[in-house]
Design a protein around this motif. Structure first.
Motif, PDB file in Angstrom:
ATOM      1  N   LEU A  50      12.852  16.805 -15.621  1.00  0.00           N
ATOM      2  CA  LEU A  50      11.792  15.832 -15.365  1.00  0.00           C
ATOM      3  C   LEU A  50      10.426  16.482 -15.224  1.00  0.00           C
ATOM      4  O   LEU A  50       9.422  15.966 -15.712  1.00  0.00           O
ATOM      5  CB  LEU A  50      12.122  15.026 -14.107  1.00  0.00           C
ATOM      6  CG  LEU A  50      13.363  14.130 -14.194  1.00  0.00           C
ATOM      7  CD1 LEU A  50      13.643  13.486 -12.844  1.00  0.00           C
ATOM      8  CD2 LEU A  50      13.178  13.058 -15.264  1.00  0.00           C
ATOM      9  N   SER A  51      10.376  17.614 -14.579  1.00  0.00           N
ATOM     10  CA  SER A  51       9.087  18.266 -14.327  1.00  0.00           C
ATOM     11  C   SER A  51       8.421  18.761 -15.599  1.00  0.00           C
ATOM     12  O   SER A  51       7.221  19.050 -15.612  1.00  0.00           O
ATOM     13  CB  SER A  51       9.275  19.431 -13.354  1.00  0.00           C
ATOM     14  OG  SER A  51      10.170  20.398 -13.896  1.00  0.00           O
ATOM     15  N   GLU A  52       9.187  18.870 -16.702  1.00  0.00           N
ATOM     16  CA  GLU A  52       8.620  19.340 -17.958  1.00  0.00           C
ATOM     17  C   GLU A  52       8.100  18.203 -18.828  1.00  0.00           C
ATOM     18  O   GLU A  52       7.481  18.454 -19.867  1.00  0.00           O
ATOM     19  CB  GLU A  52       9.671  20.151 -18.740  1.00  0.00           C
ATOM     20  CG  GLU A  52      10.053  21.443 -18.039  1.00  0.00           C
ATOM     21  CD  GLU A  52      11.053  22.265 -18.840  1.00  0.00           C
ATOM     22  OE1 GLU A  52      11.526  21.757 -19.887  1.00  0.00           O
ATOM     23  OE2 GLU A  52      11.360  23.390 -18.424  1.00  0.00           O
ATOM     24  N   LEU A  53       8.324  16.953 -18.405  1.00  0.00           N
ATOM     25  CA  LEU A  53       7.825  15.815 -19.159  1.00  0.00           C
ATOM     26  C   LEU A  53       6.365  15.567 -18.816  1.00  0.00           C
ATOM     27  O   LEU A  53       5.946  15.781 -17.671  1.00  0.00           O
ATOM     28  CB  LEU A  53       8.650  14.561 -18.829  1.00  0.00           C
ATOM     29  CG  LEU A  53      10.156  14.629 -19.104  1.00  0.00           C
ATOM     30  CD1 LEU A  53      10.824  13.325 -18.654  1.00  0.00           C
ATOM     31  CD2 LEU A  53      10.434  14.878 -20.585  1.00  0.00           C
ATOM     32  N   GLU A 111      12.903  11.885  -7.461  1.00  0.00           N
ATOM     33  CA  GLU A 111      12.325  13.132  -7.977  1.00  0.00           C
ATOM     34  C   GLU A 111      11.100  12.848  -8.840  1.00  0.00           C
ATOM     35  O   GLU A 111      10.062  13.521  -8.715  1.00  0.00           O
ATOM     36  CB  GLU A 111      13.371  13.889  -8.810  1.00  0.00           C
ATOM     37  CG  GLU A 111      12.851  15.221  -9.354  1.00  0.00           C
ATOM     38  CD  GLU A 111      13.890  15.947 -10.199  1.00  0.00           C
ATOM     39  OE1 GLU A 111      13.516  16.950 -10.839  1.00  0.00           O
ATOM     40  OE2 GLU A 111      15.067  15.506 -10.228  1.00  0.00           O
ATOM     41  N   SER A 112      11.182  11.824  -9.687  1.00  0.00           N
ATOM     42  CA  SER A 112      10.061  11.489 -10.569  1.00  0.00           C
ATOM     43  C   SER A 112       8.851  11.029  -9.771  1.00  0.00           C
ATOM     44  O   SER A 112       7.710  11.389 -10.085  1.00  0.00           O
ATOM     45  CB  SER A 112      10.482  10.398 -11.555  1.00  0.00           C
ATOM     46  OG  SER A 112      11.506  10.867 -12.414  1.00  0.00           O
ATOM     47  N   VAL A 113       9.078  10.221  -8.741  1.00  0.00           N
ATOM     48  CA  VAL A 113       7.978   9.760  -7.893  1.00  0.00           C
ATOM     49  C   VAL A 113       7.280  10.948  -7.244  1.00  0.00           C
ATOM     50  O   VAL A 113       6.046  11.023  -7.203  1.00  0.00           O
ATOM     51  CB  VAL A 113       8.489   8.771  -6.824  1.00  0.00           C
ATOM     52  CG1 VAL A 113       7.425   8.531  -5.756  1.00  0.00           C
ATOM     53  CG2 VAL A 113       8.883   7.454  -7.469  1.00  0.00           C
ATOM     54  N   GLY A 129      12.465   5.217  -4.499  1.00  0.00           N
ATOM     55  CA  GLY A 129      11.104   5.577  -4.883  1.00  0.00           C
ATOM     56  C   GLY A 129      10.075   5.093  -3.882  1.00  0.00           C
ATOM     57  O   GLY A 129       9.116   5.799  -3.554  1.00  0.00           O
ATOM     58  N   MET A 130      10.293   3.887  -3.337  1.00  0.00           N
ATOM     59  CA  MET A 130       9.372   3.343  -2.344  1.00  0.00           C
ATOM     60  C   MET A 130       9.387   4.180  -1.069  1.00  0.00           C
ATOM     61  O   MET A 130       8.365   4.344  -0.405  1.00  0.00           O
ATOM     62  CB  MET A 130       9.745   1.896  -2.023  1.00  0.00           C
ATOM     63  CG  MET A 130       9.614   0.935  -3.192  1.00  0.00           C
ATOM     64  SD  MET A 130       7.967   0.902  -3.909  1.00  0.00           S
ATOM     65  CE  MET A 130       6.999   0.526  -2.473  1.00  0.00           C
ATOM     66  N   ALA A 131      10.561   4.712  -0.729  1.00  0.00           N
ATOM     67  CA  ALA A 131      10.652   5.541   0.472  1.00  0.00           C
ATOM     68  C   ALA A 131       9.807   6.803   0.318  1.00  0.00           C
ATOM     69  O   ALA A 131       9.163   7.254   1.272  1.00  0.00           O
ATOM     70  CB  ALA A 131      12.115   5.906   0.742  1.00  0.00           C
TER      71      ALA A 131
END
Length: 268
Positions: A9-12, A35-37, A86-88
């Protein structure tokens, strides 16, 4: 991730990451969403932007497929749980973070004030020049959550009244269909044509007729309940009774004072 476990994900880039979040919400992958958030936060994205452009937009896709029978309740619950994760991370209340219904209505009206939704002459086909306006309105609606909204079609007074009514209905429906194409959740929207019955300008001039040919968006507001109405009337009646009682008491006091003066005068 949803289809490819080798995705890092971090490479996107940002756009790719948001698209991946759509997929992960769809698949109910809470850890990936969290992780994405966090990655977007670290890249300087504001929490509200992540909420609207990633989480709410992703859940709109889920909601549309649920409406169309492609997804079912268990899948939707998994998606909702992933969004909750994600909201958390964002530390936002998902409801409180959304704009109010009145704010959404005002934003749409401000867009239409600058660039109206126009149609090909005598047709319900939206003019190509208005598609960008619909894009902007769709983006606002995706941020607004569930709204009860009426899309209104209006025409000028040229032609037969019944034809104008039918044309205005078809145009309002075309706008609703275009919003669905843009993945706006429209289950609480209605399309209604008013024909020439609600002019906002003089139909005797070209400028007035152009103004009257329009699409409007209006919130469907709840009607006051019978109980609320009765309570209001009772309050007014009670206030009137109190006022009448005070007036009566005041009149009585005045009469007593007058009697006392008469008695005093006789004694003098």
């Amino acid at each position: 991730m949803s289809d490819d476990d080798d995705i890092i994900l971090s490479e996107l880039d940002d756009e790719e990451l948001v698209q991946q979040m759509f997929d992960d919400l769809y698949d109910g992958l809470r850890e990936e969403i969290e992780e994405s958030v966090q990655i977007l936060l670290d890249r300087g994205w504001a929490p509200y932007r992540i909420l609207t452009e990633a989480l709410v937009s992703g859940m709109t896709i889920v909601g549309n497929d649920f409406r169309d029978g492609i997804l079912f309740v268990p899948e939707v619950l998994l998606a909702a749980n992933a969004m909750k994760g994600g909201m958390a991370i964002l530390e936002l209340d998902p409801i409180a973070a959304l704009p109010t219904a009145d704010e959404c209505e005002a934003e749409i009206q401000s867009i239409l004030a600058v660039s109206k939704i126009s149609f090909e002459p005598g047709s319900a086909t939206i003019d190509a020049s208005a598609l960008g306006t619909l894009d902007d309105i769709a983006e606002i609606l995706k941020q607004c959550g569930s709204l009860r909204l009426e899309i209104q079609g209006h025409t000028d007074s040229q032609g037969r009244e019944i034809m104008n009514l039918d044309l205005s209905q078809a145009r309002a429906q075309s706008v609703l269909n275009e919003l669905r194409v843009r993945r706006v959740l429209t289950s609480s929207f209605t399309a209604k044509g008013y024909g020439e019955t609600v002019p906002i300008a003089d139909n005797k001039t070209e400028e007035g007729r152009e103004a009257n040919r329009r699409i409007e968006f209006h919130l469907i507001r709840p009607e006051p309940s019978v109980i609320d109405t009765e309570t209001t009337l009772e309050s007014v009646a009670t206030s009137g009774d109190i006022g009448a009682g005070d007036d009566a008491a005041g009149a009585s006091d005045t009469e007593d004072a007058a009697v006392e003066e008469d008695v005093s005068g006789e004694q003098n």
